[in-house]
Design a protein around this motif. Sequence first.
Motif, PDB file in Angstrom:
ATOM      1  N   ALA A   1      12.484  -0.100   3.069  1.00 37.51           N
ATOM      2  CA  ALA A   1      13.421   0.701   3.855  1.00 37.51           C
ATOM      3  C   ALA A   1      12.817   2.056   4.219  1.00 37.51           C
ATOM      4  CB  ALA A   1      14.719   0.892   3.074  1.00 37.51           C
ATOM      5  N   MET A   2      12.095   2.660   3.272  1.00 38.50           N
ATOM      6  CA  MET A   2      11.450   3.945   3.556  1.00 38.50           C
ATOM      7  C   MET A   2      10.386   3.786   4.632  1.00 38.50           C
ATOM      8  SD  MET A   2      11.074   5.397  -0.326  1.00 38.50           S
ATOM      9  CE  MET A   2       9.999   6.741   0.187  1.00 38.50           C
ATOM     10  N   LEU A   3       9.600   2.716   4.530  1.00 37.33           N
ATOM     11  CA  LEU A   3       8.522   2.502   5.492  1.00 37.33           C
ATOM     12  C   LEU A   3       9.068   2.272   6.894  1.00 37.33           C
ATOM     13  CD1 LEU A   3       5.483   2.257   5.850  1.00 37.33           C
ATOM     14  CD2 LEU A   3       5.652  -0.156   5.261  1.00 37.33           C
ATOM     15  N   ARG A   4      10.208   1.621   6.986  1.00 36.58           N
ATOM     16  CA  ARG A   4      10.802   1.371   8.302  1.00 36.58           C
ATOM     17  C   ARG A   4      11.270   2.662   8.960  1.00 36.58           C
ATOM     18  NH1 ARG A   4      15.385  -2.872   8.167  1.00 36.58           N
ATOM     19  NH2 ARG A   4      15.241  -2.553  10.402  1.00 36.58           N
ATOM     20  N   MET A   5      11.505   3.713   8.157  1.00 40.17           N
ATOM     21  CA  MET A   5      11.941   4.994   8.721  1.00 40.17           C
ATOM     22  C   MET A   5      10.831   5.652   9.526  1.00 40.17           C
ATOM     23  SD  MET A   5      13.983   6.449   5.399  1.00 40.17           S
ATOM     24  CE  MET A   5      14.163   8.083   6.119  1.00 40.17           C
ATOM     25  N   ALA A   6       9.568   5.382   9.163  1.00 39.75           N
ATOM     26  CA  ALA A   6       8.443   5.996   9.877  1.00 39.75           C
ATOM     27  C   ALA A   6       7.284   5.011   9.918  1.00 39.75           C
ATOM     28  CB  ALA A   6       8.022   7.287   9.203  1.00 39.75           C
ATOM     29  N   PRO A   7       7.434   3.897  10.643  1.00 33.14           N
ATOM     30  CA  PRO A   7       6.388   2.867  10.636  1.00 33.14           C
ATOM     31  C   PRO A   7       5.060   3.329  11.227  1.00 33.14           C
ATOM     32  CG  PRO A   7       8.008   2.428  12.349  1.00 33.14           C
ATOM     33  CD  PRO A   7       8.543   3.558  11.540  1.00 33.14           C
TER      34      PRO A   7
ATOM     35  N   ASN B   1       0.821  -1.216   0.000  1.00 30.45           N
ATOM     36  CA  ASN B   1       0.000   0.000   0.000  1.00 30.45           C
ATOM     37  C   ASN B   1       0.852   1.261   0.000  1.00 30.45           C
ATOM     38  OD1 ASN B   1      -2.384  -1.403  -0.064  1.00 30.45           O
ATOM     39  ND2 ASN B   1      -2.731  -1.336   2.129  1.00 30.45           N
ATOM     40  N   PHE B   2       1.952   1.235   0.745  1.00 25.16           N
ATOM     41  CA  PHE B   2       2.835   2.398   0.768  1.00 25.16           C
ATOM     42  C   PHE B   2       3.463   2.616  -0.601  1.00 25.16           C
ATOM     43  CE2 PHE B   2       6.877   4.579   1.713  1.00 25.16           C
ATOM     44  CZ  PHE B   2       6.372   5.685   2.382  1.00 25.16           C
TER      45      PHE B   2
ATOM     46  N   VAL C   1      -2.263   2.909   4.846  1.00 28.98           N
ATOM     47  CA  VAL C   1      -1.134   2.031   4.562  1.00 28.98           C
ATOM     48  C   VAL C   1      -1.270   0.749   5.364  1.00 28.98           C
ATOM     49  CG1 VAL C   1       1.348   1.754   4.841  1.00 28.98           C
ATOM     50  CG2 VAL C   1       0.439   3.896   3.980  1.00 28.98           C
ATOM     51  N   ARG C   2      -1.710   0.874   6.594  1.00 30.79           N
ATOM     52  CA  ARG C   2      -1.854  -0.279   7.481  1.00 30.79           C
ATOM     53  C   ARG C   2      -3.338  -0.556   7.713  1.00 30.79           C
ATOM     54  NH1 ARG C   2       1.025   1.275  12.240  1.00 30.79           N
ATOM     55  NH2 ARG C   2       2.849   0.436  11.207  1.00 30.79           N
ATOM     56  N   PRO C   3      -3.784  -1.840   7.606  1.00 26.37           N
ATOM     57  CA  PRO C   3      -5.189  -2.154   7.920  1.00 26.37           C
ATOM     58  C   PRO C   3      -5.524  -1.682   9.329  1.00 26.37           C
ATOM     59  CG  PRO C   3      -4.114  -4.030   6.892  1.00 26.37           C
ATOM     60  CD  PRO C   3      -3.029  -3.031   7.166  1.00 26.37           C
TER      61      PRO C   3
ATOM     62  N   ASP D   1       3.896   6.562  11.181  1.00 35.89           N
ATOM     63  CA  ASP D   1       3.290   7.703  10.491  1.00 35.89           C
ATOM     64  C   ASP D   1       3.857   7.804   9.075  1.00 35.89           C
ATOM     65  OD1 ASP D   1       1.856   9.917   9.881  1.00 35.89           O
ATOM     66  OD2 ASP D   1       2.805  11.253  11.338  1.00 35.89           O
ATOM     67  N   PRO D   2       3.520   6.839   8.215  1.00 32.64           N
ATOM     68  CA  PRO D   2       4.074   6.869   6.849  1.00 32.64           C
ATOM     69  C   PRO D   2       3.608   8.070   6.040  1.00 32.64           C
ATOM     70  CG  PRO D   2       2.392   5.170   7.067  1.00 32.64           C
ATOM     71  CD  PRO D   2       2.658   5.671   8.439  1.00 32.64           C
ATOM     72  N   ASP D   3       2.398   8.597   6.344  1.00 30.45           N
ATOM     73  CA  ASP D   3       1.922   9.776   5.611  1.00 30.45           C
ATOM     74  C   ASP D   3       2.847  10.972   5.833  1.00 30.45           C
ATOM     75  OD1 ASP D   3      -0.214   8.496   4.492  1.00 30.45           O
ATOM     76  OD2 ASP D   3      -1.588   8.995   6.111  1.00 30.45           O
ATOM     77  N   ALA D   4       3.333  11.113   7.057  1.00 31.42           N
ATOM     78  CA  ALA D   4       4.248  12.214   7.349  1.00 31.42           C
ATOM     79  C   ALA D   4       5.551  12.054   6.566  1.00 31.42           C
ATOM     80  CB  ALA D   4       4.547  12.281   8.844  1.00 31.42           C
ATOM     81  N   LEU D   5       6.005  10.807   6.408  1.00 29.18           N
ATOM     82  CA  LEU D   5       7.217  10.570   5.635  1.00 29.18           C
ATOM     83  C   LEU D   5       6.996  10.957   4.174  1.00 29.18           C
ATOM     84  CD1 LEU D   5      10.057   9.447   5.303  1.00 29.18           C
ATOM     85  CD2 LEU D   5       9.063   7.172   5.026  1.00 29.18           C
ATOM     86  N   LEU D   6       5.832  10.623   3.628  1.00 32.41           N
ATOM     87  CA  LEU D   6       5.527  11.007   2.251  1.00 32.41           C
ATOM     88  C   LEU D   6       5.530  12.520   2.090  1.00 32.41           C
ATOM     89  CD1 LEU D   6       2.691   8.536   1.169  1.00 32.41           C
ATOM     90  CD2 LEU D   6       5.040   8.609   0.347  1.00 32.41           C
ATOM     91  N   GLU D   7       4.956  13.226   3.055  1.00 37.73           N
ATOM     92  CA  GLU D   7       4.932  14.683   2.991  1.00 37.73           C
ATOM     93  C   GLU D   7       6.342  15.258   3.053  1.00 37.73           C
ATOM     94  OE1 GLU D   7       2.393  16.510   2.313  1.00 37.73           O
ATOM     95  OE2 GLU D   7       1.085  14.749   2.227  1.00 37.73           O
ATOM     96  N   GLU D   8       7.186  14.664   3.887  1.00 33.57           N
ATOM     97  CA  GLU D   8       8.571  15.141   3.997  1.00 33.57           C
ATOM     98  C   GLU D   8       9.312  14.934   2.682  1.00 33.57           C
ATOM     99  OE1 GLU D   8      12.636  14.103   6.534  1.00 33.57           O
ATOM    100  OE2 GLU D   8      10.681  13.382   7.241  1.00 33.57           O
ATOM    101  N   ILE D   9       9.121  13.751   2.072  1.00 37.49           N
ATOM    102  CA  ILE D   9       9.777  13.483   0.792  1.00 37.49           C
ATOM    103  C   ILE D   9       9.237  14.431  -0.279  1.00 37.49           C
ATOM    104  CG2 ILE D   9      10.115  11.759  -1.024  1.00 37.49           C
ATOM    105  CD1 ILE D   9       9.937   9.612   1.156  1.00 37.49           C
ATOM    106  N   ALA D  10       7.916  14.680  -0.247  1.00 41.10           N
ATOM    107  CA  ALA D  10       7.311  15.586  -1.222  1.00 41.10           C
ATOM    108  C   ALA D  10       7.918  16.979  -1.119  1.00 41.10           C
ATOM    109  CB  ALA D  10       5.802  15.641  -1.009  1.00 41.10           C
TER     110      ALA D  10
END
Length: 296
Positions: free
Chosen positions: A252-258, A65-66, A150-152, A260-269
Amino acid sequence: MSNPEAEQAEHAEHVDQEGATGAEDASGAAGDAGTERLEKAVRAAENALIEFEIAVETFRVEVENFSRLHHQRLGPMYARLDELDAQIAEATAALTGDPEDLRKADEARAIVMPMPRVEELFHGWIDSDGLSPEGAAMLNEQPVQPPSRVRPDEEARKAYRELVRKAHPDLAQDEAEQERREAFMVRVNKAYTSGDTEALRQLAAEWEAGPAEAERPPSRSEELYARLEWLAARKEMLAAAVEELEGSAIGAMLRMAPDDPDALLEEIAEQLLAQVSEREAQLAELRTPPPEQDEK
């Protein structure tokens, strides 16, 4: 009149028989205790394997999903960066006329629009039931809805856990029962992957209404040892699958922010947007003609 020698011989034989019977009883008791310990070890290993499989499947769903969210949210930014890199390389080549710059410009342009293979076009969008809703929407030029999570959610995870603990194929010894459970778990995994809590509820009700599981007969020591070996091999295979997931770029990216993956996406964006701005400024500078010098 009794015969002392015969009585002594008879007594000795009786003692020998009692000793043999006692030894057999002791050996049997020891065997039963050993079998019981093996059965406990097998049950503990089965429960541990099921818990591990649940964790592996949950992580696989999260990575999948991520990956889709990453592609849908950030894909256009990556495409924009590739396009800007190509334009910068082309602008540089136009200014210098250098063959090496021309070669780099051609390479950069080739990256922007590669020709995908058929399996790449449909990877992740088609399965045994045909095109996924996302794939159908893309072909019909309709907006694609990203996965809601991302997570059920907790309810789906709880329902999935209960179903796995009850219906896992590894808990069946009969081949026909194993096949029935495998087919059932395919449906359970599909519902869990899509986070369909209602479907998981219906599957739980279906399982409860199904045939009662026959009580497992006692296993012999050899069968229990073989069972433990199989469980260990299965655990190693799952560990390899986890290592592969964690070694992937998305894992590896998902493990950086397990959490709050949405916050990681925003940071990358934000980082990608900054890179886009830098490339656009660089391109504008290359395309700006130099100021004309006054003739003296």
